[in-house]
Design an enzyme around this catalytic site. Structure first.
Site, PDB file in Angstrom:
ATOM      1  N   HIS A 178       0.826  -1.213   0.000  1.00  0.00           N
ATOM      2  CA  HIS A 178       0.000   0.000   0.000  1.00  0.00           C
ATOM      3  C   HIS A 178       0.860   1.263   0.000  1.00  0.00           C
ATOM      4  O   HIS A 178       1.766   1.400   0.824  1.00  0.00           O
ATOM      5  CB  HIS A 178      -0.911   0.019   1.224  1.00  0.00           C
ATOM      6  CG  HIS A 178      -1.997  -1.017   1.194  1.00  0.00           C
ATOM      7  ND1 HIS A 178      -3.263  -0.754   0.726  1.00  0.00           N
ATOM      8  CD2 HIS A 178      -2.000  -2.327   1.565  1.00  0.00           C
ATOM      9  CE1 HIS A 178      -4.010  -1.845   0.821  1.00  0.00           C
ATOM     10  NE2 HIS A 178      -3.264  -2.819   1.325  1.00  0.00           N
TER      11      HIS A 178
ATOM     12  N   ASP B  31       0.078   4.296   0.895  1.00  0.00           N
ATOM     13  CA  ASP B  31      -0.042   5.086   2.123  1.00  0.00           C
ATOM     14  C   ASP B  31       0.466   4.336   3.347  1.00  0.00           C
ATOM     15  O   ASP B  31       0.420   4.866   4.464  1.00  0.00           O
ATOM     16  CB  ASP B  31      -1.490   5.545   2.336  1.00  0.00           C
ATOM     17  CG  ASP B  31      -2.470   4.385   2.391  1.00  0.00           C
ATOM     18  OD1 ASP B  31      -2.101   3.270   1.972  1.00  0.00           O
ATOM     19  OD2 ASP B  31      -3.608   4.592   2.848  1.00  0.00           O
TER      20      ASP B  31
ATOM     21  N   HIS C  30      -9.202  -7.692  -1.599  1.00  0.00           N
ATOM     22  CA  HIS C  30      -8.901  -8.008  -0.212  1.00  0.00           C
ATOM     23  C   HIS C  30      -9.976  -8.964   0.315  1.00  0.00           C
ATOM     24  O   HIS C  30     -11.154  -8.614   0.369  1.00  0.00           O
ATOM     25  CB  HIS C  30      -8.912  -6.738   0.646  1.00  0.00           C
ATOM     26  CG  HIS C  30      -7.628  -5.980   0.656  1.00  0.00           C
ATOM     27  ND1 HIS C  30      -7.205  -5.214  -0.406  1.00  0.00           N
ATOM     28  CD2 HIS C  30      -6.661  -5.866   1.617  1.00  0.00           C
ATOM     29  CE1 HIS C  30      -6.043  -4.645  -0.097  1.00  0.00           C
ATOM     30  NE2 HIS C  30      -5.687  -5.039   1.112  1.00  0.00           N
TER      31      HIS C  30
ATOM     32  N   GLU D  47      -8.877 -11.881   5.254  1.00  0.00           N
ATOM     33  CA  GLU D  47      -7.981 -11.279   6.248  1.00  0.00           C
ATOM     34  C   GLU D  47      -8.781 -11.006   7.520  1.00  0.00           C
ATOM     35  O   GLU D  47      -8.660 -11.703   8.512  1.00  0.00           O
ATOM     36  CB  GLU D  47      -7.355  -9.991   5.714  1.00  0.00           C
ATOM     37  CG  GLU D  47      -6.400  -9.339   6.720  1.00  0.00           C
ATOM     38  CD  GLU D  47      -5.988  -7.923   6.314  1.00  0.00           C
ATOM     39  OE1 GLU D  47      -4.968  -7.449   6.835  1.00  0.00           O
ATOM     40  OE2 GLU D  47      -6.706  -7.305   5.513  1.00  0.00           O
TER      41      GLU D  47
ATOM     42  N   ASP E 220       2.517  -5.693   2.627  1.00  0.00           N
ATOM     43  CA  ASP E 220       1.298  -4.984   3.011  1.00  0.00           C
ATOM     44  C   ASP E 220       1.586  -3.507   3.276  1.00  0.00           C
ATOM     45  O   ASP E 220       1.301  -2.660   2.438  1.00  0.00           O
ATOM     46  CB  ASP E 220       0.632  -5.643   4.209  1.00  0.00           C
ATOM     47  CG  ASP E 220      -0.848  -5.288   4.318  1.00  0.00           C
ATOM     48  OD1 ASP E 220      -1.413  -4.736   3.345  1.00  0.00           O
ATOM     49  OD2 ASP E 220      -1.463  -5.564   5.367  1.00  0.00           O
TER      50      ASP E 220
END
Length: 376
Positions: free
Chosen positions: A27, A29, A213, A216, A316
């Site tokens: 990611h 961010d 996604h 998870e 991640d």
């Protein structure tokens, strides 16, 4: 899954950072440099927990590892806050590519949600263009050092919001201009991919690939919806597919596995080579693998790998987890006694699962195989 061409890998007695890697789940961010956050926050008038780079980096790692979801999410409040302008997005994207290259990544797919970066007046298209220009500047900077890296954007919609169709159209609009795929992220539990069923249909009609996604923070229903409603070619994390696998142990020796039975869903995922974008350290932080045990030794990734699932290894959020792909590879070597053959297979899995065109994918696979063959 492509078989490695190396017959026998040498012992791992060198820095794993030198190995060519493929990053599929990373990611934007979640991968900023602490020093960059501080500089951008000062320009934006945003208050941070610390203005010391070392202390701030430690705060991010401790917050992500605190066990508090509120505190974990707070970390992204700070990174997203400094990514609201062209300059901020450009710089973060450029440095992201440089950091990937420093980790040995030769191909990376960078996921992020443009809808979260409009507070200062950028349009969705302007935000995507800013990130793309930053990524290209990063690739050029890496090239100037004599290395090569290729990157693409995974345009992401927030699953708890209502902009799925709009973001899907944005992704398709920027195909051939940096966007290589679509994703949905955010609060998984309670927000099934079926909420964006029409958006996923639109993507399929335009032959645009999606990773979702799933598996998870939620379990098998989320994975099923990702495959059916989301038409997912890959599963973001997907680690809870292990809940659909029954393992029976020998009566005389509990340490010996007797029989492994796959359910219909896990069989479908394995037999069709649907890639699992597993992020070991992050999975421990978020509790995605809590049902299987507390430590990395209990993470089901090794069982999935041994059973023939299309396992790929990813980071991640590099900042929050304080990890690189090199770190994750080292973790697998130390925990599961993986050797270079294993790392090569995991890397080839990722290369094959990438959203590259076939010719570029084949070239990437050949490059990786050649690099490993030359290690000895």
């Amino acid at each position: 899954m492509t078989e490695p061409i190396v017959d026998a890998a040498p012992a791992i007695d060198f820095d794993l950072k030198s190995l060519p890697k493929v990053s599929l789940h990373d990611h934007l961010d979640g991968g900023l440099r602490p020093a960059t956050i501080i500089e951008l926050a000062e320009a934006a008038g945003h208050t941070l927990p610390s203005t010391d780079p070392v202390a701030l980096g430690q705060w991010f790692r401790e917050s992500a590892d605190s066990g508090s979801l509120v505190r974990y999410l707070e970390t992204f409040d700070h990174t997203v806050a400094v990514m609201q302008t062209y300059d901020g997005l450009f710089r973060v994207a450029k440095e992201f590519v440089e950091d990937l290259a420093d980790d040995g990544v030769v191909y990376g797919e960078v996921r992020w949600a443009p809808e979260q970066h409009l507070q200062n007046g950028l349009t969705l298209d302007e935000a995507v263009e800013a990130v793309q220009e930053g990524l290209e500047a990063g690739v050029e900077a890496v090239s100037e050092t004599g290395r090569e890296i290729q990157v693409g954007q995974l345009i992401t919609a927030m699953r708890h919001a209502e902009r799925g169709q709009e973001i899907a159209e944005l992704a398709v609009r920027h195909r051939n201009k940096g966007a290589v795929g679509f994703d949905i992220a955010g609060a998984e539990d309670g927000f099934l991919p079926s909420r964006f069923k029409d958006a996923f249909t639109y993507l399929a009609q335009h032959n645009f690939p999606a990773t979702v996604h799933a598996g998870e923070a939620a379990g098998l229903d989320s994975i099923q919806s990702a495959l059916v409603d989301g038409r997912a070619l890959r599963l973001g994390h997907g680690v809870r597919i292990a809940e659909d696998i029954m393992v029976e142990f020998d009566d005389d020796d509990e340490a010996t596995v007797g029989l492994v039975t796959l359910g219909d869903l896990s069989s479908w995922v394995r037999d069709r080579g649907i890639a699992l974008e597993i992020c070991p350290s992050s999975n421990l932080q978020t509790g995605a693998t809590a049902e299987f045990g507390e430590g990395i030794e209990s993470h089901p990734l090794d069982m999935l790998y041994q059973l023939g699932f299309n396992v790929t290894i990813n980071t991640d959020n590099r900042l929050m987890s304080g990890v690189t792909l090199t770190d994750e590879f080292n973790l697998l070597v130390e925990t599961f006694d993986y050797d270079l053959d294993d790392l090569l297979e995991l890397t080839l899995n990722a290369a094959e699962a990438s959203f590259l065109p076939l010719e570029e994918k084949e070239a990437l696979v050949e490059y990786i195989n050649d690099a490993y063959a030359n290690l000895g």
